[in-house]
Design a protein around this motif. Structure first.
Motif, PDB file in Angstrom:
ATOM      1  N   ASP A  93      43.065  52.531  37.354  1.00 49.50           N
ATOM      2  CA  ASP A  93      43.916  52.908  38.457  1.00 49.50           C
ATOM      3  C   ASP A  93      45.306  53.183  38.111  1.00 49.50           C
ATOM      4  N   TYR A  94      46.341  53.653  38.968  1.00 52.68           N
ATOM      5  CA  TYR A  94      47.622  53.633  38.572  1.00 52.68           C
ATOM      6  C   TYR A  94      48.296  52.478  38.473  1.00 52.68           C
ATOM      7  N   ALA A  95      49.284  52.281  37.483  1.00 53.73           N
ATOM      8  CA  ALA A  95      49.852  51.147  37.162  1.00 53.73           C
ATOM      9  C   ALA A  95      50.403  50.260  38.141  1.00 53.73           C
ATOM     10  N   SER A  96      51.015  50.710  39.276  1.00 51.33           N
ATOM     11  CA  SER A  96      51.588  50.007  40.216  1.00 51.33           C
ATOM     12  C   SER A  96      50.475  49.341  41.121  1.00 51.33           C
ATOM     13  N   GLN A  97      49.363  50.065  41.387  1.00 49.83           N
ATOM     14  CA  GLN A  97      48.203  49.397  42.053  1.00 49.83           C
ATOM     15  C   GLN A  97      47.516  48.668  41.257  1.00 49.83           C
ATOM     16  N   LEU A  98      47.473  48.464  39.989  1.00 46.47           N
ATOM     17  CA  LEU A  98      47.030  47.422  39.153  1.00 46.47           C
ATOM     18  C   LEU A  98      47.764  46.256  39.108  1.00 46.47           C
ATOM     19  N   ALA A  99      48.837  46.440  39.055  1.00 43.31           N
ATOM     20  CA  ALA A  99      50.035  45.117  39.213  1.00 43.31           C
ATOM     21  C   ALA A  99      49.936  44.559  40.508  1.00 43.31           C
ATOM     22  N   PHE A 100      49.717  45.427  41.695  1.00 43.86           N
ATOM     23  CA  PHE A 100      49.650  44.728  43.133  1.00 43.86           C
ATOM     24  C   PHE A 100      48.342  43.954  43.042  1.00 43.86           C
ATOM     25  N   HIS A 101      47.150  44.314  42.473  1.00 49.71           N
ATOM     26  CA  HIS A 101      45.885  43.622  42.420  1.00 49.71           C
ATOM     27  C   HIS A 101      46.159  42.304  41.689  1.00 49.71           C
ATOM     28  N   TRP A 102      46.845  42.468  40.497  1.00 44.89           N
ATOM     29  CA  TRP A 102      46.944  41.239  39.466  1.00 44.89           C
ATOM     30  C   TRP A 102      48.013  40.377  40.074  1.00 44.89           C
ATOM     31  N   GLN A 103      48.818  40.698  40.860  1.00 40.94           N
ATOM     32  CA  GLN A 103      49.987  39.685  41.581  1.00 40.94           C
ATOM     33  C   GLN A 103      49.088  38.794  42.865  1.00 40.94           C
TER      34      GLN A 103
ATOM     35  N   ARG B  94      56.781  45.299  34.848  1.00 48.53           N
ATOM     36  CA  ARG B  94      56.587  46.661  33.742  1.00 48.53           C
ATOM     37  C   ARG B  94      55.827  47.664  34.723  1.00 48.53           C
ATOM     38  N   GLN B  95      54.563  47.079  34.903  1.00 45.11           N
ATOM     39  CA  GLN B  95      53.563  48.000  35.779  1.00 45.11           C
ATOM     40  C   GLN B  95      53.962  48.198  37.065  1.00 45.11           C
ATOM     41  N   ALA B  96      54.328  47.239  37.649  1.00 45.20           N
ATOM     42  CA  ALA B  96      54.593  47.180  39.179  1.00 45.20           C
ATOM     43  C   ALA B  96      55.531  48.566  39.562  1.00 45.20           C
ATOM     44  N   ALA B  97      56.519  48.717  38.511  1.00 55.98           N
ATOM     45  CA  ALA B  97      57.504  49.686  39.116  1.00 55.98           C
ATOM     46  C   ALA B  97      56.954  51.071  38.588  1.00 55.98           C
ATOM     47  N   CYS B  98      55.931  51.374  38.020  1.00 53.27           N
ATOM     48  CA  CYS B  98      55.358  52.539  37.718  1.00 53.27           C
ATOM     49  C   CYS B  98      54.264  53.282  38.571  1.00 53.27           C
ATOM     50  N   THR B  99      54.608  54.225  39.226  1.00 52.13           N
ATOM     51  CA  THR B  99      53.689  54.676  40.171  1.00 52.13           C
ATOM     52  C   THR B  99      52.996  55.944  39.570  1.00 52.13           C
ATOM     53  N   SER B 100      53.368  56.532  38.690  1.00 62.24           N
ATOM     54  CA  SER B 100      53.309  57.611  37.990  1.00 62.24           C
ATOM     55  C   SER B 100      51.970  57.705  36.759  1.00 62.24           C
ATOM     56  N   ARG B 101      51.905  56.477  36.327  1.00 58.29           N
ATOM     57  CA  ARG B 101      50.927  56.542  34.940  1.00 58.29           C
ATOM     58  C   ARG B 101      49.722  55.875  35.264  1.00 58.29           C
TER      59      ARG B 101
ATOM     60  N   ALA C 141      59.452  38.564  39.043  1.00 58.18           N
ATOM     61  CA  ALA C 141      58.176  38.680  39.576  1.00 58.18           C
ATOM     62  C   ALA C 141      57.354  38.993  38.470  1.00 58.18           C
ATOM     63  N   ALA C 142      55.875  38.858  38.702  1.00 57.48           N
ATOM     64  CA  ALA C 142      54.943  39.059  37.524  1.00 57.48           C
ATOM     65  C   ALA C 142      54.743  40.712  37.506  1.00 57.48           C
ATOM     66  N   PHE C 143      54.390  40.973  36.178  1.00 58.82           N
ATOM     67  CA  PHE C 143      53.869  42.251  35.968  1.00 58.82           C
ATOM     68  C   PHE C 143      54.756  43.370  36.513  1.00 58.82           C
TER      69      PHE C 143
END
Length: 470
Positions: A128-138, A88-95, A84-86
């Protein structure tokens, strides 16, 4: 082809790279590179009718390039080896990530969104948190696939083989995946956006968490529930190490980022003039350093630049008025969590890092030294081995950060060698046990994805615009 941006990123005919050993390397920098590369390639006639784009790597840079090309009518493939796309960020909920905070002390550092002025970018970004950012980009990428079908094609779990020379004006590429089978086709431009390599977080059989791993550094107990006063070692003088020190020292608070910490300790209007003077002073020091670093030909050229920059920040912090310093200490008294933290770095200065992280770590170092008698900076030292601690007799390191995390480890420490060219002092100094060991030893650049090539991507430094012009 005369375009300076394209020439800077050209590695082989029709093959361009915006990953590898590039500097600077932020998410936003990759977005800027991706969009400019496509726009300039269209201007130069590399992309157009019958001249499609292949973007390799479905991260921020690759997706930006692919969506931009599709917006401009270019047949485009976006591929990635991941599912899937993004990822690296999608897997990170803490940064927590912010697109503008590291432009501090420039005036727009508080904007917290990208772009904060026109033109619109293919991928928008609110802090935002990285995982939320990746969700938006997806979701944005999925919308683009629908809107620009069929010219935008996105494929995952794809392996790629790229020939070294064009044939009939196009670069031949073989794409293989379970869904595609094997396809040989030609592209007017191949843009490698595969990232910056593998983090060096393994030492012997020990493995530290990686920068983009979900972690517990923001938790009050650091994920070590049976340790009342954890002893923590962070090894490295770069940006990842400095960020993690800030997170550890402010854990459990409402502070999510370096920008929020800076706003908390300097946010009062009554200190406006002094803070503005401080920021302009450090902006000048940072600007001088970046201009000098561009021209470094060998690592030893960097040492005096980083050394002077380090001193400039220390001198600025030492010059704070008693009134402002008293206020800062009162704020930090309610934020800083007691921790036996040590930051090891191998010279007398930090290495490549953002100005805000550099400033805040040195600020906290002064605060802890003067108010709590704690010196957590340990310059001129390096970690040479990490092994299971004597209080964890049944633990065996197996290069698994998840397995190692909650166990104490014994660390061998020696005199360090400056990564920028100074000689090592290889005398063993210490063996100590820590409840948590974090290794931030940089990255190993990726090899090129060209057929028959096993060479690393070249080291390049750049000064990029803060947003895409025009």
């Amino acid at each position: 082809m005369a375009d300076p941006f394209l020439l800077e990123h050209l590695l082989r005919p029709l093959f361009f790279d915006i990953g590898g050993a590039l500097s600077p390397v932020s998410i936003r920098d990759q977005m800027i590179r991706g969009r400019i590369a496509v726009d300039r390639a269209i201007e130069e006639g590399l992309l157009g009718p019958g001249r499609p784009l292949l973007a390799i790597g479905a991260g921020a840079g690759g997706a930006t390039a692919a969506i931009r090309a599709a917006q401009r009518g270019i047949e485009t493939w976006l591929i990635d080896a991941a599912p899937a796309a993004f990822m690296r960020q999608a897997a990170c909920t803490s940064r927590f990530v912010d697109p503008t905070q590291y432009d501090w002390p420039l005036l727009h550092w508080r904007e917290g969104s990208y772009p904060w002025e026109p033109p619109i970018m293919p991928l928008g970004w609110q802090r935002d948190y990285a995982s939320q950012l990746a969700f938006h980009w997806q979701r944005t990428l999925a919308t683009a696939q629908t809107l620009y079908a069929p010219r935008l094609r996105v494929e995952y779990q794809v392996s790629v083989s790229i020939e070294s020379q064009p044939v009939d004006g196009l670069l031949p590429v073989t794409l293989s995946s379970p869904q595609l089978g094997e396809i040989l086709t030609g592209f007017g431009m191949v843009l490698s956006c595969v990232g910056f390599g593998a983090e060096r977080v393994v030492m012997g059989d020990y493995a530290s968490t990686r920068f983009w791993d979900s972690d517990f550094l923001g938790h009050q107990d650091l994920g070590l529930p049976r340790v009342a006063m954890p002893r923590v070692l962070v090894s490295g003088g770069g940006d990842g190490a400095l960020q993690d020190c800030l997170r550890i020292l402010t854990r459990g608070s409402e502070i999510r980022s370096a920008g929020e910490l800076y706003a908390a300790v300097t946010g009062q209007l009554r200190f406006h003039e002094e803070i503005e003077t401080l920021e302009r002073r450090l902006q000048g020091a940072e600007d001088q350093a970046q201009r000098a670093l561009i021209w470094g030909a060998r690592p030893e050229h960097d040492h005096p630049i980083y050394q002077r920059l380090h001193r400039s920040h220390e001198e600025a912090i030492a010059s704070l008025s008693d009134r402002l310093w008293g206020f800062i200490c009162s704020v930090l008294e309610g934020l800083i969590v007691s921790t036996q933290l040590e930051l090891l770095y191998s010279c007398d200065h930090f290495s490549a890092s953002y100005a805000l992280n550099r400033f805040l770590v040195l600020l906290l170092a002064r605060y802890l030294r003067e108010n709590h008698g704690q010196e957590f900076l340990r310059p001129g030292l390096a970690v040479t081995a990490v092994t299971p601690g004597v209080t964890a007799p049944r633990h065996r390191c197996a290069r698994s950060a998840a397995d190692c995390y909650r166990h104490p480890h014994r660390v061998a420490i020696t005199g360090g060698a400056c990564p920028n060219g100074l000689p090592a002092k290889r005398t063993a100094l210490d063996h100590a046990e820590y409840d948590l060991v974090i290794l931030r030893h940089g990255v190993t650049p990726p090899t090129l994805v060209l057929a028959g090539s096993n060479e690393p991507a070249p080291r390049r430094r750049q000064l990029l615009p803060y947003h895409v012009p025009g």
